[in-house]
Design a protein around this motif. Structure first.
Motif, mmCIF file in Angstrom:
data_model
loop_
_atom_site.group_PDB
_atom_site.id
_atom_site.type_symbol
_atom_site.label_atom_id
_atom_site.label_comp_id
_atom_site.label_asym_id
_atom_site.label_seq_id
_atom_site.Cartn_x
_atom_site.Cartn_y
_atom_site.Cartn_z
ATOM 1 N N MET A 186 37.028 28.811 48.000
ATOM 2 C CA MET A 186 37.499 30.061 47.413
ATOM 3 C C MET A 186 36.489 30.626 46.425
ATOM 4 N N ALA A 187 35.875 29.773 45.618
ATOM 5 C CA ALA A 187 34.892 30.241 44.643
ATOM 6 C C ALA A 187 33.688 30.865 45.336
ATOM 7 N N LEU B 232 30.621 35.636 46.734
ATOM 8 C CA LEU B 232 30.039 36.448 47.800
ATOM 9 C C LEU B 232 30.582 37.882 47.762
ATOM 10 N N ALA B 233 31.885 38.017 47.647
ATOM 11 C CA ALA B 233 32.489 39.353 47.580
ATOM 12 C C ALA B 233 32.048 40.088 46.322
ATOM 13 N N GLY B 234 31.980 39.370 45.209
ATOM 14 C CA GLY B 234 31.554 39.993 43.957
ATOM 15 C C GLY B 234 30.117 40.469 44.002
ATOM 16 N N PHE C 2 30.597 48.688 43.667
ATOM 17 C CA PHE C 2 31.935 49.262 43.858
ATOM 18 C C PHE C 2 32.867 48.894 42.713
ATOM 19 N N PHE C 3 32.854 47.626 42.285
ATOM 20 C CA PHE C 3 33.750 47.155 41.237
ATOM 21 C C PHE C 3 33.257 47.482 39.833
#
Length: 68
Positions: free
Chosen positions: A22-23, A28-30, A36-37
């Motif tokens: 999960m980390a 990876l998404a971050g 975007f975020f």
């Protein structure tokens, strides 16, 4: 059979792989959606703070209930 009420007997050491999995996805998404975020950092920090405080409160409440 309710999936969320099932009990498991896994130790914390056995959860290391799922935590690492999960980390790595979160990192990876971050890194992929960093720009975007970027505009939502304040909102994300508020959500994190509220949920962290709520989690600690629930945890302490549960620990206190087990002592009696």
């Amino acid at each position: 059979m309710n999936f969320f009420k099932m009990k498991t007997s896994w130790s914390n050491a056995e959860f290391i792989l799922i935590k690492l999995c999960m980390a790595s996805v979160y990192i990876l998404a971050g890194s992929y959606f960093h720009e975007f975020f970027e505009n939502y950092y304040a909102v994300l920090i508020v959500i994190f703070a509220v949920t962290a405080i709520w989690f600690v409160y629930q945890w302490l409440k549960k620990m206190k209930a087990q002592k009696h």
